[in-house]
Design an enzyme around this catalytic site. Structure first.
Site: not given
Ligand code: 0GY
Length: 318
Positions: A59, A87, A134, A191, A271
């Site tokens: 994205y 990401t 991560r 999460h 977030d």
């Protein structure tokens, strides 16, 4: 804070269709977080003109800079941030590291690295405040990375005392179980492993996640992202500003269960700037007002927001 109209993505990047910008002018929370509270899950995006997004990204976001992140920190009453590599920047950690450097010790980071990362690069990220890597298994966000590569990285970063943050969907936990339980360091789940909150909180799917935490003392969880997990949605968030009237209430039993059972291994984060939300964008002030519904005593709130993140990210000051 800037207004949405001014928030066009800079550089040569066009935002992904349907992408929502973060919510400007968040309300001041009614819930006062304890002194020294840490927002333990947030991101920076670009700015694209300064820190280009990765070619392999799934994205293209709007810009969300360190300056805007730290303005939010002040507005919400937090003292520190943990900036997690998003990401859209792939394994190029420059924007995240730049944010850490500018925070003058008030921010720590979680990076994304490849097998080719050198010890010198790890050391330099450590010096800037990075304390973990991560590993992302959410298929819509990343391409597959072989598990032997991830295990090799996990083995190397223990030398710096780093931990591993894992992000996955609840349905994938059975398949990933052996890999996760073989990780040689502290493991922090994003999460709550993305439970399907339309299923019972004591049903087999969430029980597996609870078992994962119960049987492995090195596993922590972020009880974050009700806005992402909720099916009933925000309802009151932009209306009467009254959480009792139904904002994300379907997520409360899941997060509360984890806080109650594992009070010393939970973290919370905004977030911000909320990647990939297409239905609604939360007011971060009202997200903070969600906290007392999941951490229901002052003692639990202190652990969730201060003691636990300090122990993990600022152990010398904890
Ligand atoms: C989150 C969740 C998401 C995205 C990312 O790095 C990311 O792109 O983390 C998501 O889309 O669920 O933690 O911000």
């Amino acid at each position: 804070m800037r207004k949405p109209a001014e928030m066009a993505t800079t550089g040569n990047f066009t935002k992904t269709a349907g992408w929502m910008d973060w919510y400007t002018g968040p309300s001041r929370p009614r819930f006062r977080v304890p002194a020294g509270a840490v927002d333990a899950h947030c991101h920076v995006f670009g700015p694209g003109a300064e820190f280009p997004f990765a070619p392999e990204r799934k994205y293209t976001p709007c810009d969300a800079s360190k300056t805007e992140l730290y303005a939010l920190r002040e507005r919400l009453g937090f003292a520190r941030n943990v900036v997690v590599q998003a990401t859209c920047h792939g394994a190029d950690n420059r924007a995240m590291v730049d944010a850490l450097v500018h925070a003058k010790g008030k921010a720590r980071g979680v990076a994304t690295v490849k097998r080719s990362v050198t010890d010198q690069q790890i050391q330099s990220m450590h010096d800037a405040g990075v304390r973990g890597v991560r590993f992302n298994f959410v298929k819509r966000l990343v391409d597959f990375t072989p598990k032997d590569e991830l295990l090799e990285i996990a083995g190397r970063i223990t030398k710096w005392g780093w931990h591993v943050v894992i992000y996955f969907e609840a349905v994938d936990l059975p398949e990933l179980w052996d890999f996760f339980t073989a990780l040689p360091t502290t493991v922090v789940v994003d999460h709550m492993g993305r439970p399907d909150v339309s299923k019972p909180v004591d049903g087999p799917e969430f029980e597996l996640f609870v078992k994962f935490m119960r049987e492995h003392n090195n596993v922590w969880s972020k009880v974050s992202c009700p806005e992402r997990l909720s099916i009933t949605g925000p309802k009151a968030l932009h209306g009467e500003k009254n959480l009792e009237q139904g904002a994300y209430t379907d997520v409360i039993p899941f997060a509360k269960r984890i806080v109650d059972e594992f009070p010393d291994r939970v973290l919370w984060g905004t977030d911000w700037p909320h990647p990939n939300l297409k239905d609604h964008m939360p007011d971060d002030g009202l997200l903070v007002d969600f906290i007392p519904y999941i951490a229901t005593t002052a003692e639990l709130q202190q652990k969730l927001l201060v003691t636990n993140p300090m122990r993990l990210y600022w152990p010398k000051e904890a």
